[in-house]
Design an enzyme around this catalytic site. Structure first.
Site, short mmCIF file in Angstrom:
data_model
loop_
_atom_site.label_atom_id
_atom_site.label_comp_id
_atom_site.label_asym_id
_atom_site.label_seq_id
_atom_site.Cartn_x
_atom_site.Cartn_y
_atom_site.Cartn_z
N ILE A 92 -9.78 -43.04 -36.07
CA ILE A 92 -10.72 -43.46 -35.01
C ILE A 92 -10.13 -44.70 -34.35
CG2 ILE A 92 -13.02 -44.42 -34.60
CD1 ILE A 92 -13.95 -42.59 -36.94
N HIS A 109 -9.72 -32.25 -28.38
CA HIS A 109 -10.56 -31.92 -29.54
C HIS A 109 -10.71 -30.40 -29.64
CE1 HIS A 109 -13.54 -32.55 -32.63
NE2 HIS A 109 -14.31 -31.66 -32.02
N GLY A 143 -17.73 -43.84 -28.65
CA GLY A 143 -18.32 -42.89 -29.60
C GLY A 143 -17.28 -41.96 -30.22
N ASP A 145 -15.65 -38.62 -30.20
CA ASP A 145 -15.43 -37.43 -29.36
C ASP A 145 -16.54 -37.27 -28.30
OD1 ASP A 145 -13.13 -36.70 -30.85
OD2 ASP A 145 -14.39 -35.76 -32.37
C1 GRF Z 1 -5.26 -30.14 -32.77
O1 GRF Z 1 -6.09 -29.05 -33.09
C2 GRF Z 1 -6.04 -31.21 -32.07
O2 GRF Z 1 -7.05 -30.72 -31.24
C3 GRF Z 1 -6.67 -31.94 -33.23
O3 GRF Z 1 -5.67 -31.97 -34.21
C4 GRF Z 1 -4.79 -30.87 -34.02
C5 GRF Z 1 -3.41 -31.43 -33.86
O4 GRF Z 1 -2.43 -30.44 -33.77
N1 GRF Z 1 -7.17 -33.22 -32.80
P1 GRF Z 1 -0.96 -30.82 -33.34
O5 GRF Z 1 -0.54 -32.01 -34.20
O6 GRF Z 1 -0.97 -31.16 -31.89
O7 GRF Z 1 -0.14 -29.61 -33.64
#
Ligand code: GRF
Length: 214
Positions: A92, A109, A143, A145
């Site tokens: 965070i 996300h 916050g 996400d």
């Molecule tokens: C992805 O699903 C992203 O949305 C999430 O963590 C994962 C990271 O995957 N926050 P990568 O390291 O980009 O392959």
């Protein structure tokens, strides 16, 4: 050309999607650095292969979260990027950094926010029983996400999906949406008002309504 910096903690496949999009001209920017809290992240190898400078701020070497965040902020400031991208950055970001980089930091996300914020979004979606999930690229606010949404894409949840199969389907959309959102930012086409993000038309396109957001 805008300067962009990526923060990643692990595999870095979204980072790779950004590297590839810059290389083939889909993002008008230079990547001025990869910043990671994890020295053994595969994202580091990807950066080295692409000739992108790596900045390691190893969380485990700091006496407190505050000290870590101060060091991280120094690195981010020194990079003086136009945009900071959280692409699988698994911590965070503290309020001080968020406040200083308001409107200049985005996150990807793996769920259709505001549903399923936080960790294990795909697991949360399966447990809830939704039939559609997806991904969201949004500006970072104080916050979890919760910042203004730039781009979203949906995927179906299939009968028999497990966390891995759903995550894979969502990831393919992440690799499309993140470069698209970065491109819009770099082209100066995002306007934040309250918590709504407007996507301005491409130069030469006069229509302001009815356009599909990438
Ligand atoms: C992805 O699903 C992203 O949305 C999430 O963590 C994962 C990271 O995957 N926050 P990568 O390291 O980009 O392959």
């Amino acid at each position: 050309m805008k300067r962009i910096a990526v923060l990643a903690s692990g595999r870095g496949s979204n980072f790779q999607a950004v590297i590839d999009a810059i290389a083939d001209g889909r993002i008008p920017a230079v990547c001025c650095g990869l910043v990671t809290d994890n020295p053994s992240a595969y994202a580091v190898t990807r950066a080295e292969k692409a000739g992108i400078p790596v900045f390691i701020v190893d969380f485990t070497t700091f006496p407190s979260k505050d000290a870590y965040e101060q060091a991280l902020l120094r690195v981010l400031n020194d990079l003086s990027a136009d945009l900071y991208i959280l692409a699988g950055y698994m911590r965070i970001v503290g309020p001080n950094i968020v406040h200083r980089l308001k409107g200049k930091m985005i996150n990807i996300h793996p769920a259709l926010l505001p549903s399923f914020p936080g960790l294990h979004a795909q697991r949360q979606a399966l447990a809830y029983g939704v039939k559609v999930s997806g991904c969201t690229v949004h500006f970072v606010d104080e916050g979890m996400d919760s910042g203004p949404i730039i781009v979203q894409a949906s995927v179906p949840v299939m009968e028999g999906d497990d966390e891995e199969s759903l995550a894979g389907r969502i990831l393919a959309e992440e690799h499309r949406c993140l470069p698209a959102a970065i491109c819009l930012f770099c082209e100066g086409r995002l306007e934040i008002r309250d918590r709504r993000v407007s996507v301005l038309p491409e130069p030469g396109d006069r229509s302001r309504t009815g356009r599909k957001i990438p």
